[in-house]
Design an enzyme around this catalytic site. Structure first.
Site, PDB file in Angstrom:
ATOM      1  N   THR A 124       0.746  -1.238  -0.145  1.00  0.00           N
ATOM      2  CA  THR A 124       0.164  -0.025  -0.155  1.00  0.00           C
ATOM      3  C   THR A 124       1.015   1.218  -0.077  1.00  0.00           C
ATOM      4  O   THR A 124       0.225   2.441  -0.328  1.00  0.00           O
ATOM      5  CB  THR A 124      -0.966   0.138   1.373  1.00  0.00           C
ATOM      6  OG1 THR A 124      -0.031   0.173   2.328  1.00  0.00           O
ATOM      7  CG2 THR A 124      -1.936  -1.033   1.317  1.00  0.00           C
ATOM      8  N   MET A 132     -14.735  -7.525  -4.268  1.00  0.00           N
ATOM      9  CA  MET A 132     -15.193  -8.453  -3.460  1.00  0.00           C
ATOM     10  C   MET A 132     -14.741  -9.742  -3.887  1.00  0.00           C
ATOM     11  O   MET A 132     -14.839 -10.518  -4.843  1.00  0.00           O
ATOM     12  CB  MET A 132     -16.753  -8.596  -3.818  1.00  0.00           C
ATOM     13  CG  MET A 132     -17.381  -9.565  -2.843  1.00  0.00           C
ATOM     14  SD  MET A 132     -17.207  -9.762  -1.135  1.00  0.00           S
ATOM     15  CE  MET A 132     -17.505 -11.494  -0.948  1.00  0.00           C
ATOM     16  N   ASN A 167       4.274  -3.641  13.299  1.00  0.00           N
ATOM     17  CA  ASN A 167       4.083  -4.605  14.597  1.00  0.00           C
ATOM     18  C   ASN A 167       4.341  -5.948  14.341  1.00  0.00           C
ATOM     19  O   ASN A 167       4.635  -6.412  13.126  1.00  0.00           O
ATOM     20  CB  ASN A 167       2.616  -4.451  14.843  1.00  0.00           C
ATOM     21  CG  ASN A 167       1.764  -4.795  13.523  1.00  0.00           C
ATOM     22  OD1 ASN A 167       1.519  -4.242  12.703  1.00  0.00           O
ATOM     23  ND2 ASN A 167       1.278  -5.999  13.555  1.00  0.00           N
ATOM     24  N   CYS A 226     -14.435  -5.117   5.971  1.00  0.00           N
ATOM     25  CA  CYS A 226     -15.142  -4.362   5.068  1.00  0.00           C
ATOM     26  C   CYS A 226     -16.486  -3.930   5.143  1.00  0.00           C
ATOM     27  O   CYS A 226     -17.030  -2.764   4.748  1.00  0.00           O
ATOM     28  CB  CYS A 226     -14.468  -4.928   3.730  1.00  0.00           C
ATOM     29  SG  CYS A 226     -12.963  -5.154   3.239  1.00  0.00           S
ATOM     30  N   HIS A 227     -17.162  -4.935   5.624  1.00  0.00           N
ATOM     31  CA  HIS A 227     -18.894  -4.561   5.539  1.00  0.00           C
ATOM     32  C   HIS A 227     -19.443  -3.973   6.773  1.00  0.00           C
ATOM     33  O   HIS A 227     -20.642  -3.874   6.553  1.00  0.00           O
ATOM     34  CB  HIS A 227     -19.476  -5.864   5.013  1.00  0.00           C
ATOM     35  CG  HIS A 227     -19.292  -6.134   3.486  1.00  0.00           C
ATOM     36  ND1 HIS A 227     -20.011  -5.563   2.524  1.00  0.00           N
ATOM     37  CD2 HIS A 227     -18.497  -7.315   2.930  1.00  0.00           C
ATOM     38  CE1 HIS A 227     -19.807  -6.205   1.317  1.00  0.00           C
ATOM     39  NE2 HIS A 227     -18.652  -6.936   1.388  1.00  0.00           N
ATOM     40  N   ASP A 233       0.165  -3.399  18.516  1.00  0.00           N
ATOM     41  CA  ASP A 233       0.162  -2.916  17.024  1.00  0.00           C
ATOM     42  C   ASP A 233       0.874  -1.396  16.747  1.00  0.00           C
ATOM     43  O   ASP A 233       0.417  -0.755  16.026  1.00  0.00           O
ATOM     44  CB  ASP A 233      -1.295  -2.884  16.273  1.00  0.00           C
ATOM     45  CG  ASP A 233      -1.547  -2.627  15.025  1.00  0.00           C
ATOM     46  OD1 ASP A 233      -0.352  -2.678  14.307  1.00  0.00           O
ATOM     47  OD2 ASP A 233      -2.428  -2.612  14.453  1.00  0.00           O
TER      48      ASP A 233
HETATM   49  O1  LIG Z   1       1.105  -4.331   9.834  1.00  0.00           O
HETATM   50  C1  LIG Z   1       1.114  -4.035   8.557  1.00  0.00           C
HETATM   51  O2  LIG Z   1       1.542  -4.500   7.716  1.00  0.00           O
HETATM   52  C2  LIG Z   1      -0.071  -2.941   8.348  1.00  0.00           C
HETATM   53  C3  LIG Z   1      -0.286  -2.659   7.049  1.00  0.00           C
HETATM   54  C4  LIG Z   1      -1.112  -1.444   6.480  1.00  0.00           C
HETATM   55  C5  LIG Z   1      -1.227  -1.071   5.304  1.00  0.00           C
HETATM   56  O3  LIG Z   1      -0.752  -1.790   4.506  1.00  0.00           O
HETATM   57  O4  LIG Z   1      -2.156  -0.403   4.902  1.00  0.00           O
HETATM   58  C6  LIG Z   1      -1.780  -0.796   8.036  1.00  0.00           C
HETATM   59  C7  LIG Z   1      -1.381  -1.529   9.094  1.00  0.00           C
HETATM   60  N1  LIG Z   1      -0.621  -2.398   9.344  1.00  0.00           N
HETATM   61  C8  LIG Z   1      -1.973  -0.625  10.389  1.00  0.00           C
HETATM   62  O5  LIG Z   1      -1.613  -1.210  11.441  1.00  0.00           O
HETATM   63  C9  LIG Z   1      -2.920   0.228  10.074  1.00  0.00           C
HETATM   64  O6  LIG Z   1      -3.358   0.990  11.181  1.00  0.00           O
HETATM   65  C10 LIG Z   1      -3.327   0.795   8.735  1.00  0.00           C
HETATM   66  C11 LIG Z   1      -3.897   1.855   8.559  1.00  0.00           C
HETATM   67  C12 LIG Z   1      -4.144   1.791   7.279  1.00  0.00           C
HETATM   68  C13 LIG Z   1      -4.751   2.693   5.843  1.00  0.00           C
HETATM   69  O7  LIG Z   1      -3.956   2.681   4.999  1.00  0.00           O
HETATM   70  O8  LIG Z   1      -5.682   3.623   6.538  1.00  0.00           O
HETATM   71  N2  LIG Z   1      -3.112   0.785   6.735  1.00  0.00           N
HETATM   72  C14 LIG Z   1      -2.712   0.055   7.809  1.00  0.00           C
HETATM   73 CA   LIG Z   2      -0.372  -3.341  11.559  1.00  0.00          CA
END
Ligand SMILES: O=C(O)c1cc(C(=O)O)c2c(n1)C(=O)C(=O)c1cc(C(=O)O)[nH]c1-2
Ligand SMILES: [Ca+2]
Length: 676
Positions: A150, A641, A246, A603-604, A291
């Site tokens: 992401t 989905m 985390n 998601c839902h 986390d």
């Molecule tokens: O531990 C992970 O690999 C990971 C990945 C991601 C992500 O890739 O979006 C988030 C989180 N953790 C996470 O803890 C988090 O609060 C979070 C919020 C978001 C978002 O895009 O709103 N991604 C992520």
């Molecule tokens: Ca995380």
């Protein structure tokens, strides 16, 4: 990076700081900001309504940015005309491999190339002129695990560096570097040790880290440590800084039962950009169980600390402490609480370690802990202004109840997977949770913008309370600070005083950070609107995100522009009774509810229609009929989905359907007040 170019040094520092030198717009004329153009093309191939998180980059009059599903857009920065679009054609099935939506946080642009990392784990080098890929490499080491990307890549010297997500899905985190011209593999840094039975340690740092893990750790659950967001580069030292995430599973008691710091979870890693060898590390949260990722944005700047000019790196990770470190040596200069923190008393400046409280330990029962799993600060970037010398932090003020997840885990085969955090603590009147409140700060569920003096480590001003999970921040040379929020407003502050200069209603929840640029002597301000991300199932009543259609778009402002066109109001769907043949027995309904919570709810959302996705309690008769082909066979995979036929049986699907077919009558106004 030759050192003789102070201007170049200032420029890359500013890029990390969300600090923009454009200064046409100021406190006196901000009232005249209006829409220059809008870009509404994020709905690629029927995929809509996802969070938009990228900060655009403008180079030579062209804006490069990304939308959901890692699609890249090049736009004429003056007119908004689409110059090209690159769609990596990510399989909709990948939505299941992310904890927090099919989001993307943007591109890197360097020397005629645009770099994007895709949700399905590829890194792509595009020709900036045409958008044609000149190379594409697979960054994933193990495709049986739920890795997804992401974050934005970062150019670091001759390489481009990228991490991945999956800390909630049972993966082993790492960062990889590829030659920026050819895409040729350069190095990979594994952030946590792997299963010793699977082979020798890949590099010396893995062996060093292994000493801090129980040899009998839950290796099959990956270890975590994912570098899913912030990566920054200092060309003067050729160090690339990687923020790590985390543990997997979340709690140390389940992950590494004998304890240990579990390096390099929740750390800042300083790596040599050419070799990937570690120069130093600083672990913000040893033994992380909450986390508390340290993936939040890192700002590089030079500033006077204790009467000496220091090259610093600053971060406000999820754990609630604001850190200032010497970025060359890794020396901890200061660490103070920027929000309510109850897991640790303070950071001991002699050892550099947090002093844990009894409150932090939820191994033997539920505990209310500040900050929540969402962190005191998440990915929406904070900003640092060279003039005001203040950092502007989008702070999340909320605790959460943490508890151990009952054994056995359901690791990476299932999308859901954390053992912490059910439910977040948003309702101080909930009697069942009252005992947890004893001697604890009163729970709140708020967001504020804090102006923070990083030298004195003190609050200078704080904004009014905004709804939970508001946007990233930017600041400009004449002291303006801008931030969007979940209620759909873009707010402009006087960075010195916190005075609100302007509130612009966009009518769509904003998570991304605004940015500013100039073309032909005119200043523009751009911000992406579109709610989602980790909040994708929690469109709270009363927020723009809940009241209006989530209308993902990029809005660009300039002086004397046009008024904003608001998105349409969300049409309430009728609560239709489900066809009788899909109702089930009490036992089926109960089992279905459990399966729904594990597989669908992220998601839902729930029956109140809290999610940005179709409310499954309001399915049409046609959707009821098609239920199995959607859920098991993937009829709507193109839209995101995913198919669940590999992990859910027909029997499972029937029970979930029976759970959804039970009549509910919850008014949206009483929708959940918790985030997970
Ligand atoms: O531990 C992970 O690999 C990971 C990945 C991601 C992500 O890739 O979006 C988030 C989180 N953790 C996470 O803890 C988090 O609060 C979070 C919020 C978001 C978002 O895009 O709103 N991604 C992520
Ligand atoms: Ca995380």
């Amino acid at each position: 990076g030759s050192g003789d170019d102070a201007g170049a040094t200032a420029a890359w520092m500013r890029e990390t700081a969300q600090y923009y030198t454009a200064s046409e717009v100021d406190a006196a004329n901000v009232e005249k900001l209006g829409v220059a153009w809008e870009f509404t093309g994020f709905a690629v191939r029927g995929r809509t309504n996802r969070g938009v998180e990228a900060t655009p980059i403008v180079v030579d009059g062209v804006m490069y940015t990304t939308g959901p599903w890692s699609v890249v857009y090049a736009l004429d920065a003056k007119t908004g005309k689409l110059l090209w679009q690159y769609d990596p054609d990510v399989d909709g099935q990948f939505a299941r491999r992310t904890c927090c939506d099919a989001v993307n946080r943007g591109v890197a642009v360097d020397d005629g190339m645009v770099y994007v990392a895709t949700l399905d784990g590829y890194l792509v080098g595009l020709d900036a002129k045409t958008g044609k890929p000149s190379w594409k490499v697979d960054t994933i080491t193990d495709r049986s695990r739920s890795y997804a990307i992401t974050g934005a890549p970062r150019v670091a010297g001759k390489n481009v560096v990228i991490g991945n997500g999956g800390g909630e899905m049972g993966v082993r985190g790492y960062a990889s570097a590829f030659d920026k011209k050819t895409g040729k593999f350069a190095w990979r840094f594994f952030i946590v040790p792997g299963d010793p039975a699977a082979g020798p340690d890949e590099h010396p740092e893995v062996t060093e880290a292994r000493k801090t893990w129980d040899p009998k750790s839950a290796w099959d659950l990956g270890g975590g440590g994912t570098a899913w967001d912030s990566i920054v580069y200092d060309p003067d030292t050729n160090i690339v800084y990687v923020g790590t995430g985390n543990g997997s599973p979340h709690s140390v008691w389940q992950r590494s039962p004998a304890g240990g710091d579990n390096l390099y979870l929740s750390s800042i890693l300083a790596l040599d950009a050419d070799s990937g060898r570690k120069k130093w590390h600083y672990q913000t949260t040893p033994q992380d169980s909450w986390d508390y990722t340290a993936t939040q944005n890192m700002i590089l700047t030079d500033m006077e600390v204790g009467g000496r000019l220091r090259k610093v790196i600053m971060q406000a990770p999820k754990n609630g402490f604001f850190y200032v470190l010497d970025r060359v040596t890794g020396e901890l200069l200061s660490a103070e609480k920027y929000t309510t923190v109850t897991w640790a008393e303070r950071v001991d400046m002699k050892t550099g370690r947090p002093v844990l409280t009894e409150q932090s330990d939820f191994s033997k029962g539920k505990k209310l802990v500040w900050p929540s799993e969402a962190g005191g600060h998440n990915w929406p970037p904070m900003a640092y202004n060279e003039q005001t010398k203040l950092v502007y932090i989008p702070v999340l003020e909320t605790p959460m109840t943490f508890q151990m997840k009952p054994q056995p885990y359901r690791p990476y085969s299932v999308v859901q997977g954390t053992e912490t955090g059910l439910p977040a603590f948003g309702d101080p009147n909930d009697k069942a949770l009252a005992p947890l409140l004893k001697d604890q700060p009163k729970p709140r569920f708020e967001q504020v913008l804090k102006a923070w003096d990083p030298v004195k480590q003190k609050l200078v001003w704080s904004s009014k309370v905004m709804p939970f999970w508001s946007g990233g921040v930017m600041t400009t040379a004449n002291g303006l600070v801008m931030q969007g929020s979940a209620d759909g407003y873009l707010t402009v502050y006087d960075g010195r005083t916190g005075k609100v200069l302007r509130r612009i209603n966009i009518g769509t929840g904003i998570m991304a950070a605004p940015m500013a640029y100039e073309v032909d002597g005119e200043q523009y301000v751009a911000v992406a609107a579109g709610f989602g991300g980790a909040m994708n199932a929690y469109f709270m009543p009363g927020w723009a995100a809940a009241e209006r259609e989530n209308n993902p778009r990029l809005i660009v402002f300039k002086l004397d522009g046009a008024p904003v066109k608001l998105a349409a109001l969300r049409k309430p769907m009728p609560l239709l009774p489900a066809p009788a043949n899909f109702r089930g027995t009490a036992a089926q309904v109960a089992r279905g509810g459990q399966l729904f919570a594990e597989n669908c709810s992220r998601c839902h959302g729930d029956s109140t229609g809290s999610g940005g996705y179709p409310n499954l309690w309001k399915m049409t008769p046609e959707t009821h009929e098609a239920f199995n082909s959607i859920v098991l066979d993937g009829a709507f995979v193109y839209a995101g989905m995913a198919a669940f036929g590999d992990i859910l049986s027909k029997n499972d699907a029937r029970d979930i359907h029976a759970y959804l077919a039970e009549p509910v009558a919850v008014e949206p106004a009483t929708a959940l007040k918790s985030i997970h």
